[in-house]
Design a protein around this motif. Structure first.
Motif, PDB file in Angstrom:
ATOM      1  N   TYR A 186      11.184 121.294 -12.034  1.00  0.00           N
ATOM      2  CA  TYR A 186      10.475 120.323 -12.777  1.00  0.00           C
ATOM      3  C   TYR A 186      10.011 120.214 -14.017  1.00  0.00           C
ATOM      4  N   PRO A 187       8.915 119.739 -14.620  1.00  0.00           N
ATOM      5  CA  PRO A 187       9.810 117.761 -15.103  1.00  0.00           C
ATOM      6  C   PRO A 187      10.813 118.077 -15.468  1.00  0.00           C
ATOM      7  N   TYR A 200      14.624 115.580 -14.493  1.00  0.00           N
ATOM      8  CA  TYR A 200      13.943 114.629 -16.140  1.00  0.00           C
ATOM      9  C   TYR A 200      14.697 113.156 -15.850  1.00  0.00           C
ATOM     10  N   THR A 203      11.911 112.508 -12.959  1.00  0.00           N
ATOM     11  CA  THR A 203      10.863 112.289 -13.154  1.00  0.00           C
ATOM     12  C   THR A 203      10.584 110.724 -14.068  1.00  0.00           C
ATOM     13  N   THR A 267       8.518 119.960  -7.108  1.00  0.00           N
ATOM     14  CA  THR A 267       7.929 118.634  -7.348  1.00  0.00           C
ATOM     15  C   THR A 267       6.307 118.397  -6.534  1.00  0.00           C
ATOM     16  N   GLU A 270       4.296 119.594  -9.975  1.00  0.00           N
ATOM     17  CA  GLU A 270       5.170 119.196 -11.678  1.00  0.00           C
ATOM     18  C   GLU A 270       5.074 117.873 -11.595  1.00  0.00           C
ATOM     19  N   LEU A 271       5.179 117.169 -10.904  1.00  0.00           N
ATOM     20  CA  LEU A 271       5.993 115.756 -10.393  1.00  0.00           C
ATOM     21  C   LEU A 271       4.008 115.487  -9.766  1.00  0.00           C
ATOM     22  N   THR A 275       2.807 113.267 -13.589  1.00  0.00           N
ATOM     23  CA  THR A 275       3.193 111.674 -13.215  1.00  0.00           C
ATOM     24  C   THR A 275       2.156 111.409 -12.113  1.00  0.00           C
TER      25      THR A 275
END
Ligand SMILES: [Zn+2]
Length: 379
Positions: A186-187, A200, A203, A267, A270-271, A275
């Motif tokens: 991730y991402p 990707y 995401t 996750t 990076e998420l 985001t």
């Protein structure tokens, strides 16, 4: 005229060649059979089924493309994405996600479920582990068989690994085998390898749907330090701690850990960074993944009963208490499902209410078995 006898060494070599050829055919058929997806039955709550390829067209037709189940209550509110099968050798996350698709009926807000986040990794097992290819769960209407997959993308779909894996957005370096680990990708990258493209698409989906909470369901070996734990990005730490204090502590022992800022590709890091979702990851104790168990079998996957783990627990060598009866998949799924409900119930942000509807309690899942909340096999 005297008949010429075939020399013994040529006869032996020929018989061996035939034997090897037969074995190759038998094993190839067995290996390919793991590509056949077991059915997931859409429950009454499912309102739509999307695919990862809707968010990255280059995934269409690849073994990474997989379903995104939408359970929209029809009442505006917050949303949650549940990722099962990031690591298909951690089956309680997968089975919990399947259970939500088949029996959850949200009353407010929307639930999204990707049961097979790394779909390619369901098509093989890890080398040198002697893992079973399948395990069985008993439902009200009979037994259902599920695949026990690999931690990583099938090498047939992505090969070779470089000696060193370089995480694209941070430059972090890890062992080359992590190149096929979705939870180090991730991402993700639209033009990356298959695993990076899978990350990707997930995401992009989260960004497109403005998903309020994302929970990635995992398991770990009972001797691992982060087990029976919630790992939370700093933005979701308060939600994890509130849910644990007010709801989870009463029914089960669980810890909350802060996502390390210098460990990239996961996750919960990076998420949360890339985001606006509140990113959380759950870990339960899976003996079949560990280093200390005896023979690996489908029973070990579901019951968790193993005399060596029991003995290791007696010596204080494990992170969790390990009973002689094992830590079975019912308890592991109960942990995941109870925590998901608590995250929904204790979310108090601007996105509004998320009500997942009637969800069986921790003790109900353990008493009745997770199979009681899965659909019966249909012909
Ligand atoms: Zn995992």
């Amino acid at each position: 005229m005297e008949k010429k006898k075939i020399p013994t060494h040529i006869l032996t070599a020929s018989l061996l060649c035939v034997f090897v050829l037969v074995m190759v055919v038998v094993l190839a058929i067995e290996f390919r059979s793991q590509k056949t997806e077991e059915p997931i039955y859409k429950g009454a709550g499912v309102t739509d089924v999307l695919h990862l390829s809707d968010y990255l067209p280059s995934l269409k037709g690849t073994s990474a493309d997989t379903e995104i189940y939408v359970l929209d209550s029809g009442v505006p509110g917050a949303s949650m994405l549940v990722l099962g099968g990031t690591h298909p050798n951690e089956p309680s996350g997968y089975i919990s996600a399947v259970m939500l698709v088949e029996s959850c009926q949200p009353q407010c807000g929307t639930l999204y479920v990707i049961p097979r986040a790394n779909n390619s990794a369901f098509t093989c097992t890890d080398p040198q582990e002697a893992s079973p290819m399948r395990f069985t769960i008993t439902t009200a209407g009979g037994d259902r068989s599920f695949r026990f997959g690999s931690r990583a993308t099938n090498p047939i779909d992505q090969w070779p690994d470089n000696e060193v894996y370089v995480h694209a957005s941070s430059g972090q370096t890890l062992s080359g085998s992590e190149t096929r680990n979705l939870n180090r990708a991730y991402p993700g990258r639209a033009d990356g390898n298959l695993t990076e493209r899978t990350a990707y698409a997930i995401t992009e989906f989260i960004k497109d749907k403005k998903v309020t909470i994302t929970v990635d369901l995992h398991e770990a070996s009972p001797e691992y330090t982060t087990v029976n734990a919630i790992v939370a990005h700093e933005d979701s730490l308060e939600l994890a701690q509130t849910a644990m204090m007010f709801e989870l502590e009463g029914c089960m022992k669980i810890t909350v850990e802060r996502s390390p800022q210098n460990l990239h590709g996961l996750t919960h890091r990076e998420l949360g960074d890339f985001t606006d979702t509140l990113a959380l990851l759950m870990e339960t104790a899976n003996a079949s993944q560990g280093r200390l168990h005896g023979a690996t079998s489908s029973e070990l996957v579901t019951t968790g009963a193993d005399k060596f783990y029991y003995r290791a627990g007696q010596y204080g060598a494990l992170t969790v208490a390990y009973p002689e009866s094992g830590i079975g998949i019912d308890e592991r799924c109960a942990r995941h499902i109870t925590s998901l409900k608590a995250f929904a119930d204790y979310y108090m942000g601007d996105a509004g209410v998320l009500d997942l509807g009637e969800i069986p309690s921790y003790s109900e899942i353990i008493a009745n078995g997770i199979g009681a909340y899965l659909a019966s096999p249909q012909s």
